[in-house]
Design a protein around this motif. Structure first.
Motif, PDB file in Angstrom:
ATOM      1  N   PHE A  76       0.855  -1.184   0.000  1.00 38.68           N
ATOM      2  CA  PHE A  76       0.000   0.000   0.000  1.00 38.68           C
ATOM      3  C   PHE A  76       0.891   1.234   0.000  1.00 38.68           C
ATOM      4  CE2 PHE A  76      -2.014   3.366   2.453  1.00 38.68           C
ATOM      5  CZ  PHE A  76      -3.225   3.503   1.804  1.00 38.68           C
ATOM      6  N   VAL A  77       0.527   2.239  -0.813  1.00 34.16           N
ATOM      7  CA  VAL A  77       1.325   3.456  -0.931  1.00 34.16           C
ATOM      8  C   VAL A  77       0.456   4.659  -0.614  1.00 34.16           C
ATOM      9  CG1 VAL A  77       2.692   4.918  -2.472  1.00 34.16           C
ATOM     10  CG2 VAL A  77       2.848   2.428  -2.672  1.00 34.16           C
ATOM     11  N   GLY A  78       0.984   5.559   0.198  1.00 36.65           N
ATOM     12  CA  GLY A  78       0.290   6.797   0.518  1.00 36.65           C
ATOM     13  C   GLY A  78       1.141   8.002   0.180  1.00 36.65           C
ATOM     14  N   ASP A  79       0.553   8.977  -0.505  1.00 34.99           N
ATOM     15  CA  ASP A  79       1.197  10.257  -0.792  1.00 34.99           C
ATOM     16  C   ASP A  79       0.519  11.320   0.062  1.00 34.99           C
ATOM     17  OD1 ASP A  79       2.388   8.776  -2.847  1.00 34.99           O
ATOM     18  OD2 ASP A  79       2.499  10.523  -4.146  1.00 34.99           O
ATOM     19  N   TYR A  80       1.312  12.102   0.798  1.00 39.13           N
ATOM     20  CA  TYR A  80       0.785  13.141   1.679  1.00 39.13           C
ATOM     21  C   TYR A  80       1.441  14.458   1.278  1.00 39.13           C
ATOM     22  CZ  TYR A  80      -0.051   8.755   4.116  1.00 39.13           C
ATOM     23  OH  TYR A  80      -0.409   7.462   4.415  1.00 39.13           O
ATOM     24  N   ASN A  81       0.631  15.419   0.852  1.00 35.44           N
ATOM     25  CA  ASN A  81       1.169  16.649   0.287  1.00 35.44           C
ATOM     26  C   ASN A  81       0.567  17.881   0.933  1.00 35.44           C
ATOM     27  OD1 ASN A  81       2.847  15.825  -2.316  1.00 35.44           O
ATOM     28  ND2 ASN A  81       1.048  14.496  -2.199  1.00 35.44           N
ATOM     29  N   LEU A  82       1.321  18.970   0.881  1.00 37.25           N
ATOM     30  CA  LEU A  82       0.870  20.260   1.385  1.00 37.25           C
ATOM     31  C   LEU A  82       1.298  21.327   0.390  1.00 37.25           C
ATOM     32  CD1 LEU A  82      -0.593  21.403   3.877  1.00 37.25           C
ATOM     33  CD2 LEU A  82       1.662  21.915   4.849  1.00 37.25           C
ATOM     34  N   LYS A  83       0.339  22.125  -0.065  1.00 34.84           N
ATOM     35  CA  LYS A  83       0.588  23.157  -1.070  1.00 34.84           C
ATOM     36  C   LYS A  83       0.186  24.515  -0.513  1.00 34.84           C
ATOM     37  CE  LYS A  83      -1.303  24.642  -5.550  1.00 34.84           C
ATOM     38  NZ  LYS A  83      -2.198  24.248  -6.656  1.00 34.84           N
ATOM     39  N   LEU A  84       1.049  25.515  -0.689  1.00 37.02           N
ATOM     40  CA  LEU A  84       0.760  26.875  -0.274  1.00 37.02           C
ATOM     41  C   LEU A  84       0.696  27.756  -1.515  1.00 37.02           C
ATOM     42  CD1 LEU A  84       0.414  29.018   1.962  1.00 37.02           C
ATOM     43  CD2 LEU A  84       2.910  29.256   1.986  1.00 37.02           C
ATOM     44  N   ALA A  85      -0.462  28.375  -1.766  1.00 43.32           N
ATOM     45  CA  ALA A  85      -0.675  29.180  -2.969  1.00 43.32           C
ATOM     46  C   ALA A  85      -0.744  30.660  -2.617  1.00 43.32           C
ATOM     47  CB  ALA A  85      -1.964  28.749  -3.671  1.00 43.32           C
ATOM     48  N   PHE A  86      -0.048  31.476  -3.413  1.00 47.23           N
ATOM     49  CA  PHE A  86      -0.050  32.926  -3.250  1.00 47.23           C
ATOM     50  C   PHE A  86      -0.858  33.539  -4.390  1.00 47.23           C
ATOM     51  CE2 PHE A  86       3.809  31.125  -1.567  1.00 47.23           C
ATOM     52  CZ  PHE A  86       3.931  31.708  -0.320  1.00 47.23           C
ATOM     53  N   ARG A  87      -1.992  34.114  -4.057  1.00 47.45           N
ATOM     54  CA  ARG A  87      -2.906  34.640  -5.056  1.00 47.45           C
ATOM     55  C   ARG A  87      -3.167  33.559  -6.104  1.00 47.45           C
ATOM     56  NH1 ARG A  87      -4.340  39.735  -5.147  1.00 47.45           N
ATOM     57  NH2 ARG A  87      -4.686  39.622  -7.376  1.00 47.45           N
ATOM     58  N   ASP A  88      -3.156  33.923  -7.379  1.00 48.51           N
ATOM     59  CA  ASP A  88      -3.370  32.922  -8.429  1.00 48.51           C
ATOM     60  C   ASP A  88      -2.143  32.825  -9.341  1.00 48.51           C
ATOM     61  OD1 ASP A  88      -3.573  35.393  -9.523  1.00 48.51           O
ATOM     62  OD2 ASP A  88      -5.468  35.035 -10.581  1.00 48.51           O
ATOM     63  N   ARG A  89      -0.955  33.172  -8.811  1.00 43.50           N
ATOM     64  CA  ARG A  89       0.241  33.200  -9.642  1.00 43.50           C
ATOM     65  C   ARG A  89       1.319  32.212  -9.216  1.00 43.50           C
ATOM     66  NH1 ARG A  89       0.972  37.301 -13.309  1.00 43.50           N
ATOM     67  NH2 ARG A  89      -1.042  38.222 -13.853  1.00 43.50           N
ATOM     68  N   LEU A  90       1.502  31.986  -7.925  1.00 41.36           N
ATOM     69  CA  LEU A  90       2.644  31.209  -7.447  1.00 41.36           C
ATOM     70  C   LEU A  90       2.214  30.232  -6.361  1.00 41.36           C
ATOM     71  CD1 LEU A  90       5.784  30.810  -7.326  1.00 41.36           C
ATOM     72  CD2 LEU A  90       5.799  32.577  -5.547  1.00 41.36           C
ATOM     73  N   TRP A  91       2.804  29.027  -6.394  1.00 47.35           N
ATOM     74  CA  TRP A  91       2.571  28.078  -5.318  1.00 47.35           C
ATOM     75  C   TRP A  91       3.838  27.265  -5.040  1.00 47.35           C
ATOM     76  CZ3 TRP A  91       3.272  22.915  -6.360  1.00 47.35           C
ATOM     77  CH2 TRP A  91       3.171  22.503  -7.695  1.00 47.35           C
ATOM     78  N   VAL A  92       3.978  26.847  -3.803  1.00 42.64           N
ATOM     79  CA  VAL A  92       5.078  25.987  -3.376  1.00 42.64           C
ATOM     80  C   VAL A  92       4.482  24.863  -2.544  1.00 42.64           C
ATOM     81  CG1 VAL A  92       6.802  27.826  -3.430  1.00 42.64           C
ATOM     82  CG2 VAL A  92       5.513  27.392  -1.330  1.00 42.64           C
ATOM     83  N   GLY A  93       5.213  23.760  -2.435  1.00 43.65           N
ATOM     84  CA  GLY A  93       4.665  22.648  -1.680  1.00 43.65           C
ATOM     85  C   GLY A  93       5.712  21.596  -1.361  1.00 43.65           C
ATOM     86  N   GLY A  94       5.295  20.632  -0.596  1.00 45.45           N
ATOM     87  CA  GLY A  94       6.150  19.509  -0.233  1.00 45.45           C
ATOM     88  C   GLY A  94       5.300  18.282   0.017  1.00 45.45           C
ATOM     89  N   GLY A  95       5.934  17.120   0.028  1.00 47.23           N
ATOM     90  CA  GLY A  95       5.176  15.897   0.229  1.00 47.23           C
ATOM     91  C   GLY A  95       6.036  14.743   0.690  1.00 47.23           C
TER      92      GLY A  95
END
Length: 332
Positions: free
Chosen positions: A252-271
């Protein structure tokens, strides 16, 4: 030593191919259509994605994957009026006002196509799938879509790259095999959440090359994913999401992610992918026509002693984007 390492990796690829494991992507949140056909036509424009992934960079014969996907709505009312009926110029989907004004889209159809090419050592796989989805309004701010995709997969063994093609182990291997593919999906979504389940390779056709693999048959794959948008202030949002993958005879495989979006132009994340890797990713919406994203996986499994991490790049195109939105309004 390098030959021995390559042999181990090739053997692992053969097992994965025998089990029909499809290519995996770190940026699934950027293109859920790869996993779930019910996503087809979810936006008001023609969504085109061109992606490439280099797994275990620096190892000879490591997986190399490329894909092209496109999907769009086909209902005239949906295209003209739009899912959200916002004014031309778009509306920032990461603002609180977006959720307050959001209305579910009118019932409509969606279609799409996906072509994937994956190479692992001498094993080469190509998939071509056509998808159809129907989006139904089930509440004032909630849609439910169901979809299916069908096509074919071709797997071949590149004998030209094998040092000893007369090896008895390869005696019963065919040059290539083509098998039909079928998948199903369901997707529930609104302004601040999404949840979906899908199944791939439902026909269970074996794509390995030997007669022994034919007797064992193929394996279906099942996916469940969900995410929620948490507004931070008036122009930012945090999007936690999960993706669970299950296939017969595989862990079994699980992906856990978190994304931070700035307005509608830029986003960063990790998982984090269980027992395999950590990832860092970022994306930039350059214009109402073009966006780009990149991710890097830091391997944590046994392969970390043989290879560097994995790179993934995705280019996105928003064609026929009449409302000039910079960011997907529903797929977040």
């Amino acid at each position: 030593m390098r030959s021995a390492a390559l042999l181990i990796i090739v053997c692992n690829f053969a097992v994965a191919l025998h089990a029909q494991q499809r290519p995996q992507y770190t940026q699934y949140l950027f293109n859920n259509f790869l996993i779930n056909p019910a996503v087809a036509g979810i936006e008001r424009y023609v969504d085109v994605k061109l992606g490439g992934r280099s797994q275990w960079h620096g190892v000879e014969g490591a997986p190399q994957t490329a894909y092209l996907s496109t999907h769009f709505p086909v209902n005239g009312r949906h295209i003209q009026d739009g899912a959200l009926s916002f004014a031309e110029g778009g509306y920032n989907p990461y603002s609180r006002g977006f959720s307050h004004r959001y209305r579910a889209s009118a019932p409509h159809h969606g279609v799409g196509i996906t072509v994937q090419h994956d190479r692992a050592a001498q094993f080469v796989r190509t998939d071509a799938l056509f998808a159809y989805a129907y989006h139904l309004r089930v509440a004032e701010t909630v849609n439910l879509s169901v979809g299916a995709n069908a096509g074919f997969s071709q797997v071949r063994l590149d004998m030209a790259g094998i040092d000893n093609p007369s090896d008895p182990v390869l005696a019963n291997y065919a040059d290539s095999r083509i098998s039909p593919e079928l998948g199903l999906g369901i997707w529930l979504y609104g302004a601040r959440f999404f949840a979906g389940a899908s199944a791939q390779q439902l026909l269970g056709n074996p794509l390995a090359f030997s007669d022994y693999a034919q007797r064992m048959g193929g394996h279906q794959q099942f996916f469940f994913m969900a995410g929620y948008k948490l507004h931070l202030g008036s122009e930012m949002a945090l999007v936690p999401s999960v993706l669970f993958k299950q296939m017969a005879r595989m862990p079994f495989v699980g992906d856990y992610n978190l994304k931070l979006a700035f307005r509608d132009r830029l986003w960063v994340g990790g998982g984090y992918r269980s027992h395999e890797s950590f990832s860092a990713m970022a994306g930039f919406n350059i214009s109402a026509l073009f966006n780009v994203s990149y991710s890097y996986d830091f391997s944590t499994g046994p392969v970390r002693t043989l290879a560097h991490g994995s790179h993934e790049v995705v280019l996105g195109f928003l064609l026929n984007n009449r409302y000039k939105v910079y960011c997907p309004q529903v797929m977040f």
